[in-house]
Design a protein around this motif. Structure first.
Motif, PDB file in Angstrom:
ATOM      1  N   TRP A 163       0.871  -1.170   0.000  1.00 51.99           N
ATOM      2  CA  TRP A 163       0.000   0.000   0.000  1.00 51.99           C
ATOM      3  C   TRP A 163       0.906   1.216   0.000  1.00 51.99           C
ATOM      4  O   TRP A 163       1.564   1.524   0.986  1.00 51.99           O
ATOM      5  CB  TRP A 163      -0.895  -0.052   1.241  1.00 51.99           C
ATOM      6  N   LYS A 164       0.953   1.934  -1.107  1.00 55.57           N
ATOM      7  CA  LYS A 164       1.913   3.028  -1.253  1.00 55.57           C
ATOM      8  C   LYS A 164       1.521   4.298  -0.514  1.00 55.57           C
ATOM      9  O   LYS A 164       2.296   5.237  -0.442  1.00 55.57           O
ATOM     10  CB  LYS A 164       2.126   3.343  -2.735  1.00 55.57           C
ATOM     11  N   HIS A 165       0.326   4.335   0.083  1.00 53.35           N
ATOM     12  CA  HIS A 165      -0.122   5.540   0.774  1.00 53.35           C
ATOM     13  C   HIS A 165       0.191   5.519   2.264  1.00 53.35           C
ATOM     14  O   HIS A 165      -0.308   6.353   3.008  1.00 53.35           O
ATOM     15  CB  HIS A 165      -1.626   5.733   0.562  1.00 53.35           C
ATOM     16  N   ALA A 166       1.008   4.569   2.709  1.00 55.24           N
ATOM     17  CA  ALA A 166       1.418   4.507   4.112  1.00 55.24           C
ATOM     18  C   ALA A 166       2.921   4.288   4.167  1.00 55.24           C
ATOM     19  O   ALA A 166       3.489   3.623   3.306  1.00 55.24           O
ATOM     20  CB  ALA A 166       0.696   3.378   4.834  1.00 55.24           C
ATOM     21  N   ASN A 167       3.562   4.855   5.185  1.00 57.75           N
ATOM     22  CA  ASN A 167       5.017   4.711   5.312  1.00 57.75           C
ATOM     23  C   ASN A 167       5.430   3.267   5.542  1.00 57.75           C
ATOM     24  O   ASN A 167       6.482   2.837   5.083  1.00 57.75           O
ATOM     25  CB  ASN A 167       5.530   5.590   6.459  1.00 57.75           C
ATOM     26  N   ASP A 168       4.589   2.508   6.251  1.00 53.74           N
ATOM     27  CA  ASP A 168       4.928   1.102   6.512  1.00 53.74           C
ATOM     28  C   ASP A 168       4.394   0.157   5.440  1.00 53.74           C
ATOM     29  O   ASP A 168       4.536  -1.045   5.546  1.00 53.74           O
ATOM     30  CB  ASP A 168       4.423   0.678   7.888  1.00 53.74           C
ATOM     31  N   GLU A 169       3.759   0.727   4.388  1.00 59.25           N
ATOM     32  CA  GLU A 169       3.234  -0.018   3.236  1.00 59.25           C
ATOM     33  C   GLU A 169       2.141  -1.011   3.620  1.00 59.25           C
ATOM     34  O   GLU A 169       1.902  -1.980   2.914  1.00 59.25           O
ATOM     35  CB  GLU A 169       4.360  -0.721   2.483  1.00 59.25           C
ATOM     36  N   ILE A 170       1.468  -0.785   4.745  1.00 54.76           N
ATOM     37  CA  ILE A 170       0.390  -1.658   5.198  1.00 54.76           C
ATOM     38  C   ILE A 170      -0.923  -0.893   5.086  1.00 54.76           C
ATOM     39  O   ILE A 170      -1.039   0.244   5.539  1.00 54.76           O
ATOM     40  CB  ILE A 170       0.624  -2.122   6.641  1.00 54.76           C
ATOM     41  N   TYR A 171      -1.922  -1.544   4.503  1.00 55.62           N
ATOM     42  CA  TYR A 171      -3.232  -0.922   4.327  1.00 55.62           C
ATOM     43  C   TYR A 171      -3.960  -0.791   5.651  1.00 55.62           C
ATOM     44  O   TYR A 171      -3.936  -1.689   6.483  1.00 55.62           O
ATOM     45  CB  TYR A 171      -4.086  -1.750   3.370  1.00 55.62           C
ATOM     46  N   SER A 172      -4.594   0.350   5.848  1.00 57.77           N
ATOM     47  CA  SER A 172      -5.506   0.520   6.975  1.00 57.77           C
ATOM     48  C   SER A 172      -6.629   1.447   6.513  1.00 57.77           C
ATOM     49  O   SER A 172      -6.503   2.160   5.517  1.00 57.77           O
ATOM     50  CB  SER A 172      -4.790   1.112   8.196  1.00 57.77           C
ATOM     51  N   VAL A 173      -7.720   1.434   7.224  1.00 56.33           N
ATOM     52  CA  VAL A 173      -8.838   2.294   6.870  1.00 56.33           C
ATOM     53  C   VAL A 173      -8.425   3.758   6.982  1.00 56.33           C
ATOM     54  O   VAL A 173      -8.803   4.584   6.163  1.00 56.33           O
ATOM     55  CB  VAL A 173     -10.056   1.989   7.777  1.00 56.33           C
ATOM     56  N   ALA A 174      -7.608   4.087   7.970  1.00 55.17           N
ATOM     57  CA  ALA A 174      -7.156   5.469   8.148  1.00 55.17           C
ATOM     58  C   ALA A 174      -6.348   5.952   6.942  1.00 55.17           C
ATOM     59  O   ALA A 174      -6.552   7.064   6.461  1.00 55.17           O
ATOM     60  CB  ALA A 174      -6.334   5.588   9.429  1.00 55.17           C
ATOM     61  N   THR A 175      -5.436   5.105   6.434  1.00 54.28           N
ATOM     62  CA  THR A 175      -4.646   5.531   5.280  1.00 54.28           C
ATOM     63  C   THR A 175      -5.495   5.587   4.015  1.00 54.28           C
ATOM     64  O   THR A 175      -5.257   6.412   3.144  1.00 54.28           O
ATOM     65  CB  THR A 175      -3.434   4.612   5.059  1.00 54.28           C
ATOM     66  N   ALA A 176      -6.491   4.730   3.915  1.00 51.34           N
ATOM     67  CA  ALA A 176      -7.398   4.784   2.764  1.00 51.34           C
ATOM     68  C   ALA A 176      -8.209   6.077   2.797  1.00 51.34           C
ATOM     69  O   ALA A 176      -8.428   6.715   1.762  1.00 51.34           O
ATOM     70  CB  ALA A 176      -8.330   3.579   2.754  1.00 51.34           C
ATOM     71  N   TYR A 177      -8.642   6.479   3.982  1.00 52.89           N
ATOM     72  CA  TYR A 177      -9.397   7.722   4.123  1.00 52.89           C
ATOM     73  C   TYR A 177      -8.532   8.920   3.749  1.00 52.89           C
ATOM     74  O   TYR A 177      -8.964   9.822   3.042  1.00 52.89           O
ATOM     75  CB  TYR A 177      -9.908   7.868   5.552  1.00 52.89           C
ATOM     76  N   LYS A 178      -7.283   8.923   4.203  1.00 55.84           N
ATOM     77  CA  LYS A 178      -6.365  10.016   3.854  1.00 55.84           C
ATOM     78  C   LYS A 178      -6.072  10.015   2.361  1.00 55.84           C
ATOM     79  O   LYS A 178      -5.969  11.068   1.734  1.00 55.84           O
ATOM     80  CB  LYS A 178      -5.075   9.886   4.654  1.00 55.84           C
ATOM     81  N   ALA A 179      -5.917   8.843   1.756  1.00 49.38           N
ATOM     82  CA  ALA A 179      -5.640   8.755   0.320  1.00 49.38           C
ATOM     83  C   ALA A 179      -6.817   9.270  -0.498  1.00 49.38           C
ATOM     84  O   ALA A 179      -6.634   9.802  -1.591  1.00 49.38           O
ATOM     85  CB  ALA A 179      -5.325   7.310  -0.069  1.00 49.38           C
ATOM     86  N   ARG A 180      -8.010   9.118   0.025  1.00 50.11           N
ATOM     87  CA  ARG A 180      -9.208   9.603  -0.670  1.00 50.11           C
ATOM     88  C   ARG A 180      -9.148  11.109  -0.896  1.00 50.11           C
ATOM     89  O   ARG A 180      -9.648  11.625  -1.872  1.00 50.11           O
ATOM     90  CB  ARG A 180     -10.449   9.234   0.160  1.00 50.11           C
ATOM     91  N   PHE A 181      -8.496  11.830   0.015  1.00 51.15           N
ATOM     92  CA  PHE A 181      -8.449  13.287  -0.060  1.00 51.15           C
ATOM     93  C   PHE A 181      -7.103  13.824  -0.538  1.00 51.15           C
ATOM     94  O   PHE A 181      -6.847  15.015  -0.416  1.00 51.15           O
ATOM     95  CB  PHE A 181      -8.805  13.873   1.307  1.00 51.15           C
ATOM     96  N   LEU A 182      -6.245  12.975  -1.084  1.00 42.62           N
ATOM     97  CA  LEU A 182      -4.968  13.451  -1.630  1.00 42.62           C
ATOM     98  C   LEU A 182      -5.227  14.432  -2.773  1.00 42.62           C
ATOM     99  O   LEU A 182      -6.065  14.195  -3.631  1.00 42.62           O
ATOM    100  CB  LEU A 182      -4.127  12.282  -2.151  1.00 42.62           C
ATOM    101  N   GLY A 183      -4.513  15.529  -2.757  1.00 45.00           N
ATOM    102  CA  GLY A 183      -4.657  16.510  -3.829  1.00 45.00           C
ATOM    103  C   GLY A 183      -5.839  17.445  -3.648  1.00 45.00           C
ATOM    104  O   GLY A 183      -6.062  18.328  -4.475  1.00 45.00           O
TER     105      GLY A 183
END
Length: 61
Positions: free
Chosen positions: A18-38
């Motif tokens: 999962w490229k949207h987290a520093n540890d490359e592990i998917y979580s709901v929190a990182t998915a939520y943050k990725a939703r609002f990228l840009g």
């Protein structure tokens, strides 16, 4: 989306990262943050969500 010229090799490990987290592990929190990228915030956001009307008016805002 199409994938062209893609080959799997038996000797290589296949990992899903999962490229949207520093540890490359998917979580709901990182998915939520990725939703609002840009997303750019407008100064109007403050005016809309921080209304200064009486409580019975703010409830319907």
């Amino acid at each position: 989306m199409l994938v062209h010229d893609f080959q799997l090799h038996v000797q290589n490990d296949n990992d899903i990262i999962w490229k949207h987290a520093n540890d490359e592990i998917y979580s709901v929190a990182t998915a939520y943050k990725a939703r609002f990228l840009g997303l750019t915030l407008s100064p109007m956001d403050f005016m809309i969500w921080k209304t200064w009307g009486p409580p019975k008016i703010k409830f319907f805002a």
